[in-house]
Design an enzyme around this catalytic site. Sequence first.
Site, short mmCIF file in Angstrom:
data_model
loop_
_atom_site.label_atom_id
_atom_site.label_comp_id
_atom_site.label_asym_id
_atom_site.label_seq_id
_atom_site.Cartn_x
_atom_site.Cartn_y
_atom_site.Cartn_z
N ARG A 76 47.44 -4.48 -21.39
CA ARG A 76 47.00 -5.78 -21.93
C ARG A 76 46.11 -5.59 -23.03
O ARG A 76 45.78 -6.60 -23.74
CB ARG A 76 46.21 -6.61 -20.72
N LYS A 108 47.33 -21.86 -23.72
CA LYS A 108 46.14 -21.46 -22.80
C LYS A 108 44.85 -20.89 -23.49
O LYS A 108 45.01 -19.98 -24.66
CB LYS A 108 46.50 -20.87 -21.53
#
Length: 321
Positions: free
Chosen positions: A104, A202
Site C-alpha cells: 500500500r 473516496k
Amino acid sequence: MTDFERSIAVFTGSVNPGLADEIAADLGIELGNVKLEKFANGEIYARYQESVRGREVFLVQSVCPGNGYDVNDALMELLIMADAAKRASAHNVSAVISHYGYARQDRKAASREPITAKLVADLLTAAGVGNVITIDLHQDAIQGFFDLPVNHMTAMPIFADYYKSMGLDPEKLCVVSPDVGRAKAAKKFSTMLDCDIAIMHKDRPKHNQAEITALIGDVTDKICILNDDMIDTAGSLVAAAATLKARGAEQVFACATHGLFSGPAYERIENSPIDEVVVTNAVPVPLDKQTGKIKVLSVGPLFAKTIQNVFVNGSVSSLFE
C-alpha cells in the site's frame, strides 16, 4: 523420481501451507521438506532437509498475518528461506508471494514517508530471489520496483467465472470500482462480465478509514459487484455498500483477491447490506469464518500452472487469454 521432480522443489513458509499443498498436488509433486523454527527471542531459523543443489526452488509465502505469524515474521521468514536456498546452491530461487505485504505504501503521498513496496523488492533481491510470482498487486507499477522478472497474475477470471455461474441477469449487473485508482481494473472486470460500470470516489481522513464522496454511474435497481484487490478492516467496503444501497441498488456483492479481514472486519461485513463477499485463498481465511457472507475460491491451480510455465520457459500471459 522423474526429471521434473528432481529439478523442481516447492517449499512453503509458515503462513499459508494449505495453498502450498494445493500447488504441489496440482504439479504432481511432493511438497519439499524444510525445517522452520523460532529461537526463544523470536528470531527465525530455516534449514532445508533435502538437497536443493542445482534445482529450481519455489518458495510459497503470504506476506500477511496467519498461523500465529504477523506480517513482519512472514516477510523475514521468506527472506531467510531464500538466503538458505541460495547458500545451498539452488540454481534459481523464485518467491511465490500470494500476498505482497507493504504494497500500500507504493509512493510518497506526503512528505517524509517511506516507499515500503520498493524496500521489500530490494530486500527480496538482496536475499537471493531471482524471480517473483505474485497475484493482484496493490498497484501494477510495483513490478517496476524489481530489476528481475515479475510474473504478475490476476484472479479476475476466477471471479468472472464464479459470477457467471450464479446465473445473475447480465442486464442488471454493474461492476463498481470502490475508488478512482481501481477504475481501470473495474473496466477490465466489467468487460469480462459484459456489464455496466460505476466508479466511486473516496477520501481517507486517516489509515483504515474511508468516506465515500461521489458516485459516477447509475446503480438504481442494479446488482452491484464491488471489486478490489484487498479487504483489510472492511471499512471502505461497508461504506461503499451502504452508499450503493442508498442510491437504489437491488443487491450488493463484493470480491477481492486478498481477504485480510483485520480487526472488526468480520463483524462489519456480517452487519452490512452486502449479500456475499468472495475472496481467494491467497491469504488464509480460518475455516470457522468461511460461513455466512464469506466465500473462498482457490488460486492454487492458477499458481501451479504459472510455476509449471515458468519452469519450462513457457508463456504466463497465455493463462489469461
